[in-house]
Enzyme design. Structure first.
Site, short mmCIF file in Angstrom:
data_model
loop_
_atom_site.label_atom_id
_atom_site.label_comp_id
_atom_site.label_asym_id
_atom_site.label_seq_id
_atom_site.Cartn_x
_atom_site.Cartn_y
_atom_site.Cartn_z
N ASN A 1 4.64 6.34 -13.66
CA ASN A 1 5.21 7.67 -13.83
C ASN A 1 6.66 7.51 -14.27
O ASN A 1 7.40 6.70 -13.70
CB ASN A 1 5.15 8.46 -12.51
CG ASN A 1 3.73 8.74 -12.08
OD1 ASN A 1 2.85 8.98 -12.90
ND2 ASN A 1 3.49 8.70 -10.79
N VAL B 1 10.77 7.83 -6.83
CA VAL B 1 11.68 6.71 -6.56
C VAL B 1 12.02 6.11 -7.92
O VAL B 1 11.13 5.68 -8.65
CB VAL B 1 11.03 5.65 -5.64
CG1 VAL B 1 11.97 4.47 -5.43
CG2 VAL B 1 10.63 6.27 -4.30
N HIS C 1 7.78 1.31 -10.88
CA HIS C 1 6.66 0.81 -10.10
C HIS C 1 5.35 1.23 -10.75
O HIS C 1 5.26 2.30 -11.34
CB HIS C 1 6.71 1.29 -8.65
CG HIS C 1 6.85 2.77 -8.49
ND1 HIS C 1 8.04 3.44 -8.76
CD2 HIS C 1 5.98 3.72 -8.10
CE1 HIS C 1 7.87 4.74 -8.53
NE2 HIS C 1 6.62 4.93 -8.13
N ARG D 1 0.82 -1.21 0.00
CA ARG D 1 0.00 0.00 0.00
C ARG D 1 0.86 1.26 0.00
O ARG D 1 1.87 1.34 0.70
CB ARG D 1 -0.92 0.02 1.22
CG ARG D 1 -1.95 -1.06 1.17
CD ARG D 1 -3.00 -0.95 2.27
NE ARG D 1 -3.65 -2.23 2.40
CZ ARG D 1 -4.49 -2.75 1.51
NH1 ARG D 1 -4.82 -2.07 0.44
NH2 ARG D 1 -5.03 -3.94 1.70
N ASP D 2 0.43 2.25 -0.79
CA ASP D 2 1.10 3.54 -0.81
C ASP D 2 0.85 4.25 0.52
O ASP D 2 -0.27 4.22 1.04
CB ASP D 2 0.54 4.38 -1.97
CG ASP D 2 1.39 5.59 -2.28
OD1 ASP D 2 1.51 6.49 -1.41
OD2 ASP D 2 1.93 5.67 -3.41
N ILE D 3 1.89 4.87 1.08
CA ILE D 3 1.73 5.53 2.39
C ILE D 3 0.98 6.86 2.26
O ILE D 3 0.56 7.42 3.27
CB ILE D 3 3.07 5.75 3.11
CG1 ILE D 3 4.02 6.61 2.29
CG2 ILE D 3 3.70 4.42 3.49
CD1 ILE D 3 5.22 7.11 3.07
#
Length: 123
Positions: free
Chosen positions: A90, A99, A103, A32-34
């Protein structure tokens, strides 16, 4: 892999940094994305590091396929595959990549807005 320091994602995959893991297999890791941008916002990362999706597609098309199959699996596990979900890669800082380990963002669980330029027009 050797370019520079380990990325945040490599440290998460190695278990050095905690993450809310949704799914993992031999080639991919999903968590999960924070800072979620939708009710469901999961990142799917290949275990092997490539800088961006173009580099991944050129070097290892099978691994790119694995990332997309994991995205579908995440959508199924999260119960959003029926109503729809978005998969976003992206590439580069103008697109919001922070990052530089490729992803996929899997977003859904609600009606998603359009994407592109933020509201308010050209900056």
């Amino acid at each position: 892999m050797g370019d520079a320091a380990e990325t945040l994602f490599e440290r998460i995959i190695a278990g050095e940094i905690p993450a809310d893991v949704v799914y993992q297999d031999e080639t991919t890791f999903a968590f999960r994305d924070i800072n979620p941008q939708a009710r469901v916002h999961v990142l799917v990362v290949p275990r092997k590091k490539y800088r961006n999706v173009g580099e991944l597609a050129e070097a290892d098309p099978q691994l790119l396929s694995d990332v997309l199959l994991t995205a579908r699996k995440v959508a199924e596990l999260e119960g959003i595959s029926g109503n729809g979900y978005r998969v976003v890669f992206n590439t580069g800082s103008d697109a919001g990549q922070t990052v530089f380990h490729v992803h996929a963002h899997v977003l859904g669980g609600e009606q998603l807005g359009m994407f592109g330029r933020p509201q308010g027009g050209v900056h």
